[in-house]
Design a protein around this motif. Sequence first.
Motif, mmCIF file in Angstrom:
data_model
loop_
_atom_site.group_PDB
_atom_site.id
_atom_site.type_symbol
_atom_site.label_atom_id
_atom_site.label_comp_id
_atom_site.label_asym_id
_atom_site.label_seq_id
_atom_site.Cartn_x
_atom_site.Cartn_y
_atom_site.Cartn_z
ATOM 1 N N PHE A 163 -29.062 -7.341 8.654
ATOM 2 C CA PHE A 163 -28.099 -6.729 7.738
ATOM 3 C C PHE A 163 -28.413 -7.090 6.287
ATOM 4 C CE2 PHE A 163 -24.109 -6.966 5.318
ATOM 5 C CZ PHE A 163 -23.764 -5.620 5.365
ATOM 6 N N ARG A 216 -28.273 -1.386 7.155
ATOM 7 C CA ARG A 216 -26.830 -1.273 6.917
ATOM 8 C C ARG A 216 -26.074 -1.607 8.211
ATOM 9 N NH1 ARG A 216 -28.926 3.847 5.408
ATOM 10 N NH2 ARG A 216 -27.838 4.665 7.222
ATOM 11 N N GLN A 217 -24.765 -1.772 8.077
ATOM 12 C CA GLN A 217 -23.931 -2.059 9.238
ATOM 13 C C GLN A 217 -24.005 -0.935 10.272
ATOM 14 O OE1 GLN A 217 -22.308 -4.996 9.956
ATOM 15 N NE2 GLN A 217 -22.170 -4.009 11.946
ATOM 16 N N THR A 226 -24.601 -1.298 14.287
ATOM 17 C CA THR A 226 -23.595 -0.794 15.224
ATOM 18 C C THR A 226 -24.189 0.251 16.155
ATOM 19 O OG1 THR A 226 -21.859 -1.213 13.587
ATOM 20 C CG2 THR A 226 -21.323 0.294 15.394
ATOM 21 N N ASP A 234 -25.553 -10.386 12.781
ATOM 22 C CA ASP A 234 -26.283 -10.249 11.522
ATOM 23 C C ASP A 234 -27.553 -9.425 11.678
ATOM 24 O OD1 ASP A 234 -24.467 -11.618 9.995
ATOM 25 O OD2 ASP A 234 -25.634 -13.470 9.876
#
Length: 113
Positions: free
Chosen positions: A38, A58-59, A63, A99
């Motif tokens: 991240f 990015r997140q 995800t 992370d």
Amino acid sequence: MNQRIQTDYEKLLRILPFEIREALKPVINDSEEVKIRFGRPLKIKHHGKWHKYDLVIRQDHLTDFRSRIDHIRDDNRAGIDGTGHRISRIPSADGKGTDGFNIRIARLYLISD
């Protein structure tokens, strides 16, 4: 045997978020590891060296990738069924989140007697 190797690579590429998949695809035959962290640039080890890419993780990358992994064991490791690829989850400092991930790309070695 070449078809088996390509099938294993395809299984890995299929679970990666699009932008990461597109970066890895041209170098996957020579790649050993992928680091997805991240807020940091994507890193792929190929030809024995680490290469940084312009893509900052990015997140939504994390995800998306996590949603495609069937099961992460208590030791934060997972595999892709039928392949030698291994995934390690990097837990956040508080242990509640993620992370990033390290992905070891399997190599198939043929040994002749």
